[in-house]
Design a protein around this motif. Sequence first.
Motif, PDB file in Angstrom:
ATOM      1  N   PRO A 203      36.571 116.593  62.908  1.00 26.78           N
ATOM      2  CA  PRO A 203      37.389 118.084  62.776  1.00 26.78           C
ATOM      3  C   PRO A 203      38.808 117.684  62.773  1.00 26.78           C
ATOM      4  O   PRO A 203      39.338 116.699  62.910  1.00 26.78           O
ATOM      5  CB  PRO A 203      37.111 118.264  64.439  1.00 26.78           C
ATOM      6  CG  PRO A 203      36.722 116.877  65.133  1.00 26.78           C
ATOM      7  CD  PRO A 203      36.193 116.000  63.987  1.00 26.78           C
ATOM      8  N   GLY A 204      39.341 118.861  62.612  1.00 27.14           N
ATOM      9  CA  GLY A 204      40.867 118.712  62.040  1.00 27.14           C
ATOM     10  C   GLY A 204      41.938 118.649  63.615  1.00 27.14           C
ATOM     11  O   GLY A 204      41.196 118.782  64.783  1.00 27.14           O
ATOM     12  N   ASP A 205      42.742 118.342  63.427  1.00 26.97           N
ATOM     13  CA  ASP A 205      43.769 118.017  64.663  1.00 26.97           C
ATOM     14  C   ASP A 205      44.033 119.564  65.376  1.00 26.97           C
ATOM     15  O   ASP A 205      43.953 119.373  66.601  1.00 26.97           O
ATOM     16  CB  ASP A 205      45.230 117.828  64.133  1.00 26.97           C
ATOM     17  CG  ASP A 205      45.359 116.328  63.510  1.00 26.97           C
ATOM     18  OD1 ASP A 205      44.340 115.605  63.696  1.00 26.97           O
ATOM     19  OD2 ASP A 205      46.228 116.159  62.834  1.00 26.97           O
ATOM     20  N   ALA A 206      43.983 120.507  64.710  1.00 29.68           N
ATOM     21  CA  ALA A 206      44.095 121.712  65.485  1.00 29.68           C
ATOM     22  C   ALA A 206      42.943 121.916  66.133  1.00 29.68           C
ATOM     23  O   ALA A 206      42.853 122.406  67.394  1.00 29.68           O
ATOM     24  CB  ALA A 206      44.114 122.953  64.423  1.00 29.68           C
ATOM     25  N   ARG A 213      42.891 121.439  75.330  1.00 30.20           N
ATOM     26  CA  ARG A 213      43.294 122.664  76.203  1.00 30.20           C
ATOM     27  C   ARG A 213      42.343 123.311  76.893  1.00 30.20           C
ATOM     28  O   ARG A 213      42.398 124.249  77.689  1.00 30.20           O
ATOM     29  CB  ARG A 213      43.897 123.734  75.593  1.00 30.20           C
ATOM     30  CG  ARG A 213      45.214 123.443  74.718  1.00 30.20           C
ATOM     31  CD  ARG A 213      45.787 124.355  73.798  1.00 30.20           C
ATOM     32  NE  ARG A 213      46.935 124.042  73.176  1.00 30.20           N
ATOM     33  CZ  ARG A 213      47.828 125.095  72.128  1.00 30.20           C
ATOM     34  NH1 ARG A 213      47.062 125.919  71.829  1.00 30.20           N
ATOM     35  NH2 ARG A 213      48.876 124.449  72.013  1.00 30.20           N
ATOM     36  N   GLY A 214      40.997 122.699  76.733  1.00 25.18           N
ATOM     37  CA  GLY A 214      39.851 123.122  77.309  1.00 25.18           C
ATOM     38  C   GLY A 214      38.860 124.136  76.855  1.00 25.18           C
ATOM     39  O   GLY A 214      37.859 124.783  77.651  1.00 25.18           O
ATOM     40  N   ALA A 215      39.295 124.456  75.661  1.00 22.10           N
ATOM     41  CA  ALA A 215      38.343 125.654  74.991  1.00 22.10           C
ATOM     42  C   ALA A 215      37.560 124.795  74.044  1.00 22.10           C
ATOM     43  O   ALA A 215      38.029 123.947  73.111  1.00 22.10           O
ATOM     44  CB  ALA A 215      39.263 126.653  74.488  1.00 22.10           C
ATOM     45  N   ILE A 230      28.583 126.108  59.704  1.00 19.18           N
ATOM     46  CA  ILE A 230      28.909 126.174  60.968  1.00 19.18           C
ATOM     47  C   ILE A 230      29.517 124.926  61.822  1.00 19.18           C
ATOM     48  O   ILE A 230      28.700 124.091  61.993  1.00 19.18           O
ATOM     49  CB  ILE A 230      28.235 126.993  62.025  1.00 19.18           C
ATOM     50  CG1 ILE A 230      27.598 128.472  61.394  1.00 19.18           C
ATOM     51  CG2 ILE A 230      28.555 127.355  63.289  1.00 19.18           C
ATOM     52  CD1 ILE A 230      26.674 129.114  61.795  1.00 19.18           C
ATOM     53  N   ARG A 231      30.828 124.950  62.343  1.00 22.26           N
ATOM     54  CA  ARG A 231      31.235 123.828  63.040  1.00 22.26           C
ATOM     55  C   ARG A 231      31.460 124.079  64.245  1.00 22.26           C
ATOM     56  O   ARG A 231      32.260 125.131  64.572  1.00 22.26           O
ATOM     57  CB  ARG A 231      32.549 123.367  62.379  1.00 22.26           C
ATOM     58  CG  ARG A 231      33.306 122.189  62.891  1.00 22.26           C
ATOM     59  CD  ARG A 231      34.338 121.890  62.306  1.00 22.26           C
ATOM     60  NE  ARG A 231      34.332 121.695  60.911  1.00 22.26           N
ATOM     61  CZ  ARG A 231      34.328 120.382  60.516  1.00 22.26           C
ATOM     62  NH1 ARG A 231      34.259 119.374  61.002  1.00 22.26           N
ATOM     63  NH2 ARG A 231      34.369 120.293  59.030  1.00 22.26           N
ATOM     64  N   ALA A 232      30.699 123.503  65.240  1.00 21.07           N
ATOM     65  CA  ALA A 232      30.823 123.644  66.614  1.00 21.07           C
ATOM     66  C   ALA A 232      31.475 122.236  67.125  1.00 21.07           C
ATOM     67  O   ALA A 232      30.710 121.380  67.144  1.00 21.07           O
ATOM     68  CB  ALA A 232      29.549 124.047  67.202  1.00 21.07           C
ATOM     69  N   VAL A 233      32.470 122.295  67.957  1.00 21.11           N
ATOM     70  CA  VAL A 233      33.143 121.187  68.811  1.00 21.11           C
ATOM     71  C   VAL A 233      33.193 121.722  70.167  1.00 21.11           C
ATOM     72  O   VAL A 233      33.749 122.587  70.438  1.00 21.11           O
ATOM     73  CB  VAL A 233      34.267 120.948  67.950  1.00 21.11           C
ATOM     74  CG1 VAL A 233      34.982 119.713  68.876  1.00 21.11           C
ATOM     75  CG2 VAL A 233      34.204 120.718  66.377  1.00 21.11           C
ATOM     76  N   VAL A 234      32.432 120.804  71.219  1.00 22.35           N
ATOM     77  CA  VAL A 234      32.539 121.042  72.528  1.00 22.35           C
ATOM     78  C   VAL A 234      32.565 119.613  73.130  1.00 22.35           C
ATOM     79  O   VAL A 234      32.406 118.651  72.650  1.00 22.35           O
ATOM     80  CB  VAL A 234      31.175 121.887  73.104  1.00 22.35           C
ATOM     81  CG1 VAL A 234      31.206 123.254  72.221  1.00 22.35           C
ATOM     82  CG2 VAL A 234      30.040 120.618  72.616  1.00 22.35           C
ATOM     83  N   PRO A 235      33.303 119.837  74.208  1.00 23.81           N
ATOM     84  CA  PRO A 235      33.594 118.615  75.262  1.00 23.81           C
ATOM     85  C   PRO A 235      32.196 118.079  75.812  1.00 23.81           C
ATOM     86  O   PRO A 235      31.317 119.046  76.246  1.00 23.81           O
ATOM     87  CB  PRO A 235      34.851 119.016  76.121  1.00 23.81           C
ATOM     88  CG  PRO A 235      34.514 120.393  76.234  1.00 23.81           C
ATOM     89  CD  PRO A 235      34.010 120.965  75.140  1.00 23.81           C
TER      90      PRO A 235
END
Length: 730
Positions: A203-206, A213-215, A230-235
Amino acid sequence: MAATAVKRFGRGLWPMLLLFALLLVSLSFMSDATHNSERFGRMYSWLLLTNAAGLLILLGLIGRNLYWLIRQVRAGAPGARLTSRMVWMFVILAVAPVSVVYYFSLQFLQRGIDTWFDVEIENSLESALELSQSAFDVRMRDRLRTTEQLAGELTEVPSPLAPLSLFDLRVRSGAVELTLLSHNGRIIASSGLESTSIVPDRPGDAVLLQLRRGASYVGLDPSGDGGLHIRAVVPVPLATPTSEQRILQALYPIPERLSTQADEVQAAYARYRELAYLRKPLKYSYTLTLSVVLVLSLLSAVWAGFYAARKLVAPIRNIAEGTRAVADGDYSRRLPSTSDDELGFLVRSFNMMTRRLAMARDHARRSQLEVEGQRTYLETLLGSLSSGVISLSPDQRIRTVNTAAETILGIPLKRSAGEPLQALVTAHPFLEPLQEAIERHREASGGPHWTDQLSLFGPNGRQVLICRGARLPGDGVRPGGQVLVLDDVTALIQAQRDAAWGEVARRLAHEIKNPLTPIQLSAERLRRKYLPGMEASEGEVLDRATHTIIHQVESMKEMVNAFSDYARAPQLELRPLALNELVAEIAELYRGMHPNVELELALDPAEPWTEADPNRLRQLLHNLIKNAHEAIGTEQPGQIRLETRCRVEDDTPYADLWVCDNGPGFRAEVSEQLFEPYVTTKTKGTGLGLAIVKKIVEEHGGQLQAGNRDDGGAYVRVQLRQVPRPQATA
């Protein structure tokens, strides 16, 4: 050279076709550029300038043709008016339908472009775009929840065992790729379908910043094969507070059909917005392109009208110029034949006609040269003759006159060639006897030849002419007429007459005058010897007889002397003479001679002068006055009038001397022989008075006329040439 090249370019067919082709190609590019906003902005202005320059060149060429046509019409060139009418016909035929098509095309174009940007279409495109975006949003939220669930299952899984769990989770979730990363983006483990991809898609830096930031992050990103995923990125939730923070990234595929439809909707909406932005410029460009097409069509029609009119009228103009050349006498003109139609046939017929006319002209020229040669030969022949020759047409017009005729008559007859004989006689009245002789013999309808003797008094003085006439035969080409041959026999007749009367005088002197003196002396001797001694009765007889003899001898001597004077040809001493002074001098000698006869003088104030011998003119006046006295007699009162007059005839001045009386006049039986010797109307006289007067007049080159006056009596008119008054010497 440059002007000629431009002229050929403006009137040639192939250069103009090349120009039309270039303009059409340019218009085609303009039309194509209006469909592409990027090309529209880059090429349209240059294409418009190119078409404008081409149209200006075409308009200039048409203007040149129009200027040429106006000059031709004003100059009255053959075919110019027909060319102008044909050009106007082409223009009208082109403008009317093209204008109608242009009007309706413009209306259709304006309304058609307006229909492209209808509100319903715009709403539909926006709704379709929103629908596609909503569908993608729902799908992405589902994938985000799925990814969060997968992240929850990885909470208790340690990092070394993560690859096995990621494979199971990927297979169960349908993801293309699952990647476990540390909080700083380091890849911990990854599982994907593409074996060729060694490095997972990070994923990109943004995106990482958003996760810190928690989102969570979910979105559509392009894939390596040109599609979308579809790119999904979650903690990943922490198992313990001290556990390392990890991130799970899942890449879910989007069906190709759905991706294509979404791209089409997006492109259509972008295109629509682009066209909506270019709505007014597009309408302006289409209108301008259509107008350029209209102008090109009109100018092409006008130029085609000029070209076609020149092509059609060129043979007619050539024929008109050739006809004008033929009218000017140029039969060598040949027209170019460029077609096999009716105009070509007309051109070939014209060339054939000019060839035949040239042949006829050459033949006529040769015939004319032959006629001129014959005429020159005839004129040379007539000019060498001493006799005057005059030819007349049937209507009494003068045809031919030679130099001898002008010399004999003393007038320029050649100037009167072609004029009626009556006009010549009117200008020169002394030719009336010639005209009367011609009319008399023509009306007599005798033989083809006639001869007459004429007496004329013209610039050469009194002349006796032998006139011979002959009728000329006519034919169908040249009418007949007659020819006159004039011979001046004045000197010949005068010489013959002088010789005849000289012979008479010599015979009289020899035969009569010599015996007269002895007869007279013998009679006088008889009187002296016998008369004194005779008786009275016998002496009276002898006296009467001898007196009669002596008297008759004297009369015969006077008659012989008169004949001698007539026959003698004295040497004239001509000098300028004042006629008035001579008449007045002679008149004074006769005043009071006969109391019953009044002598009246009427002298011209112009004081005419003539060149004459004074002694011979004195003798002339003595004879005329003496004849007038003898005609009046001594028994009744009488009047003798001496008159001088100046007159001009045929530009020649004359001096006339008139002697008139109121006696009995001349008898009719001797009126034609008044001037012949031995012709007299008196009981006493020799009949030589008027004959001597005529001889004196002829010696001076004059003319003598005599006749009876209307109020009684006789007149004698002497016509002499007048000379200028001599200059007085100091």
